[in-house]
Motif scaffolding. Structure first.
Motif, PDB file in Angstrom:
ATOM      1  N   SER A  63       0.805  -1.226   0.000  1.00 17.96           N
ATOM      2  CA  SER A  63       0.000   0.000   0.000  1.00 17.96           C
ATOM      3  C   SER A  63       0.834   1.271   0.000  1.00 17.96           C
ATOM      4  N   LEU A  64       2.059   1.200   0.488  1.00 21.38           N
ATOM      5  CA  LEU A  64       2.884   2.407   0.620  1.00 21.38           C
ATOM      6  C   LEU A  64       4.105   2.402  -0.296  1.00 21.38           C
ATOM      7  N   LYS A  65       4.155   1.489  -1.242  1.00 23.74           N
ATOM      8  CA  LYS A  65       5.356   1.357  -2.080  1.00 23.74           C
ATOM      9  C   LYS A  65       5.666   2.612  -2.895  1.00 23.74           C
ATOM     10  N   ASN A  66       4.659   3.428  -3.204  1.00 20.85           N
ATOM     11  CA  ASN A  66       4.893   4.634  -4.009  1.00 20.85           C
ATOM     12  C   ASN A  66       4.883   5.920  -3.177  1.00 20.85           C
ATOM     13  N   VAL A  67       4.988   5.787  -1.873  1.00 19.98           N
ATOM     14  CA  VAL A  67       4.986   6.941  -0.973  1.00 19.98           C
ATOM     15  C   VAL A  67       6.433   7.288  -0.617  1.00 19.98           C
ATOM     16  N   ASP A  68       6.711   8.572  -0.493  1.00 17.87           N
ATOM     17  CA  ASP A  68       8.040   9.048  -0.102  1.00 17.87           C
ATOM     18  C   ASP A  68       8.439   8.437   1.233  1.00 17.87           C
ATOM     19  N   LYS A  69       9.553   7.716   1.266  1.00 15.78           N
ATOM     20  CA  LYS A  69       9.970   7.020   2.487  1.00 15.78           C
ATOM     21  C   LYS A  69      10.301   7.983   3.629  1.00 15.78           C
ATOM     22  N   LEU A  70      10.508   9.253   3.344  1.00 13.41           N
ATOM     23  CA  LEU A  70      10.766  10.220   4.413  1.00 13.41           C
ATOM     24  C   LEU A  70       9.520  10.447   5.279  1.00 13.41           C
ATOM     25  N   LYS A  71       8.386   9.914   4.862  1.00 10.60           N
ATOM     26  CA  LYS A  71       7.151  10.028   5.640  1.00 10.60           C
ATOM     27  C   LYS A  71       6.962   8.860   6.617  1.00 10.60           C
ATOM     28  N   PHE A  72       7.858   7.873   6.590  1.00  8.30           N
ATOM     29  CA  PHE A  72       7.658   6.656   7.370  1.00  8.30           C
ATOM     30  C   PHE A  72       8.304   6.759   8.747  1.00  8.30           C
ATOM     31  N   LEU A  73       7.516   6.483   9.758  1.00 10.63           N
ATOM     32  CA  LEU A  73       7.945   6.557  11.145  1.00 10.63           C
ATOM     33  C   LEU A  73       7.484   5.289  11.853  1.00 10.63           C
ATOM     34  N   SER A  74       8.309   4.781  12.761  1.00  5.36           N
ATOM     35  CA  SER A  74       7.893   3.642  13.574  1.00  5.36           C
ATOM     36  C   SER A  74       8.228   3.878  15.025  1.00  5.36           C
ATOM     37  N   LEU A  75       7.400   3.291  15.877  1.00  2.60           N
ATOM     38  CA  LEU A  75       7.588   3.288  17.319  1.00  2.60           C
ATOM     39  C   LEU A  75       8.100   1.901  17.683  1.00  2.60           C
TER      40      LEU A  75
ATOM     41  N   LEU B 257       9.704  -1.938   3.407  1.00  2.92           N
ATOM     42  CA  LEU B 257       9.798  -0.490   3.569  1.00  2.92           C
ATOM     43  C   LEU B 257      11.024  -0.093   4.376  1.00  2.92           C
ATOM     44  N   GLU B 258      11.635   1.008   3.965  1.00  2.12           N
ATOM     45  CA  GLU B 258      12.720   1.605   4.749  1.00  2.12           C
ATOM     46  C   GLU B 258      12.106   2.679   5.645  1.00  2.12           C
ATOM     47  N   LEU B 259      12.434   2.619   6.919  1.00  2.00           N
ATOM     48  CA  LEU B 259      11.902   3.574   7.889  1.00  2.00           C
ATOM     49  C   LEU B 259      12.910   4.691   8.089  1.00  2.00           C
ATOM     50  N   THR B 260      12.442   5.920   7.983  1.00  7.17           N
ATOM     51  CA  THR B 260      13.370   7.044   8.074  1.00  7.17           C
ATOM     52  C   THR B 260      13.318   7.758   9.421  1.00  7.17           C
ATOM     53  N   THR B 261      12.308   7.465  10.226  1.00  8.57           N
ATOM     54  CA  THR B 261      12.235   8.003  11.584  1.00  8.57           C
ATOM     55  C   THR B 261      11.864   6.873  12.525  1.00  8.57           C
ATOM     56  N   LEU B 262      12.668   6.695  13.562  1.00  9.06           N
ATOM     57  CA  LEU B 262      12.422   5.672  14.569  1.00  9.06           C
ATOM     58  C   LEU B 262      12.370   6.351  15.933  1.00  9.06           C
ATOM     59  N   ILE B 263      11.336   6.043  16.698  1.00  7.31           N
ATOM     60  CA  ILE B 263      11.210   6.586  18.050  1.00  7.31           C
ATOM     61  C   ILE B 263      11.185   5.408  19.009  1.00  7.31           C
ATOM     62  N   TYR B 264      12.085   5.430  19.973  1.00  7.11           N
ATOM     63  CA  TYR B 264      12.233   4.339  20.932  1.00  7.11           C
ATOM     64  C   TYR B 264      12.430   4.940  22.321  1.00  7.11           C
ATOM     65  N   PRO B 265      12.378   4.144  23.387  1.00  8.30           N
ATOM     66  CA  PRO B 265      12.443   4.707  24.736  1.00  8.30           C
ATOM     67  C   PRO B 265      13.665   5.587  24.995  1.00  8.30           C
ATOM     68  N   GLY B 266      14.809   5.238  24.431  1.00  8.19           N
ATOM     69  CA  GLY B 266      16.040   5.980  24.690  1.00  8.19           C
ATOM     70  C   GLY B 266      16.264   7.197  23.800  1.00  8.19           C
ATOM     71  N   GLY B 267      15.374   7.465  22.855  1.00 12.61           N
ATOM     72  CA  GLY B 267      15.563   8.623  21.968  1.00 12.61           C
ATOM     73  C   GLY B 267      14.859   8.424  20.637  1.00 12.61           C
ATOM     74  N   TYR B 268      15.467   8.985  19.614  1.00 16.48           N
ATOM     75  CA  TYR B 268      14.896   8.836  18.281  1.00 16.48           C
ATOM     76  C   TYR B 268      15.988   9.010  17.237  1.00 16.48           C
ATOM     77  N   PHE B 269      15.694   8.540  16.042  1.00 20.77           N
ATOM     78  CA  PHE B 269      16.570   8.687  14.881  1.00 20.77           C
ATOM     79  C   PHE B 269      15.704   9.241  13.766  1.00 20.77           C
ATOM     80  N   LYS B 270      16.199  10.280  13.120  1.00 22.03           N
ATOM     81  CA  LYS B 270      15.459  10.843  11.973  1.00 22.03           C
ATOM     82  C   LYS B 270      16.437  11.079  10.850  1.00 22.03           C
ATOM     83  N   LYS B 271      16.166  10.423   9.727  1.00 23.47           N
ATOM     84  CA  LYS B 271      16.996  10.568   8.542  1.00 23.47           C
ATOM     85  C   LYS B 271      16.587  11.860   7.832  1.00 23.47           C
ATOM     86  N   ALA B 272      17.551  12.639   7.449  1.00 19.64           N
ATOM     87  CA  ALA B 272      17.248  13.915   6.777  1.00 19.64           C
ATOM     88  C   ALA B 272      16.910  13.706   5.321  1.00 19.64           C
TER      89      ALA B 272
END
Length: 189
Positions: free
Chosen positions: A145-157, A174-189
């Motif tokens: 469903s998301l194969k044609n969506v800009d991967k910079l919009k993808f976030l996971s908890l 899917l490649e996730l560009t933002t990850l939020i976890y208990p110790g912090g987060y990662f966001k790909k520019a």
């Protein structure tokens, strides 16, 4: 590690954490989400209703609505030819029903929004490998469903034990560009 072994590993890890640990992890994920997304400007955000063996999305979904952003939840559509999800706007007054795979879905079916029109999409995850590729639950609904969506919009908890597993991803994962976890987060520019 094969995908099925990774799923079993994560299932075992979820079974080992206590309710107190889970609450602490989820509270920290919520704090990190708020730090990353203050939602001063209203956005259109795709999310999901979490199951027991996932990071809890309830606090974040409530926050999205409280801040005046629009929340869109998925509904599964499956037949012999396709397996997809569609996102529908969800209001506080709306009801949820148990859908396919015992997932909670919006009962009211307004016109679905195309995923490209969402500002970002919170995607459920079982595990994430070192290349930030997502391992889901095995149905491929989000991948299709998301194969044609800009991967910079993808976030996971996720919890830390779901990160950096060494499973081999397929080209369609899917490649996730933002990850939020208990110790912090990662966001790909």
């Amino acid at each position: 590690m094969q995908k099925e072994r990774a799923r079993e590993f994560i299932k075992d890890k979820f079974a080992q954490i206590t309710e107190r640990e889970k609450k602490t992890f989820n509270d920290n994920i919520f704090k990190n989400f708020v730090e990353l997304f203050d939602l001063k400007e209203p956005l259109k955000i795709g999310s999901y209703i979490s199951k027991e063996n996932e990071v809890c999305s309830k606090q974040i979904n409530n926050y999205i609505l409280e801040k005046g952003s629009e929340l869109f939840l998925p509904k599964i559509y499956e037949n012999q030819k396709q397996k997809k999800i569609k996102f529908f706007r969800f209001l506080r007054s709306d009801s949820l029903i148990k859908g396919k795979y015992n997932l909670m879905e919006p009962k009211s079916l307004r016109k679905p929004i195309k995923p490209n029109y969402l500002d970002f999409i919170i995607i459920p995850v079982r595990a994430i490998n070192k290349a930030n590729k997502r391992l889901g639950f095995g149905g491929g609904f989000y991948d299709r469903s998301l194969k044609n969506v800009d991967k910079l919009k993808f976030l996971s908890l996720c919890y830390e034990f779901q990160l950096n597993l060494s499973f081999k991803a397929d080209y369609h994962d899917l490649e996730l560009t933002t990850l939020i976890y208990p110790g912090g987060y990662f966001k790909k520019a």
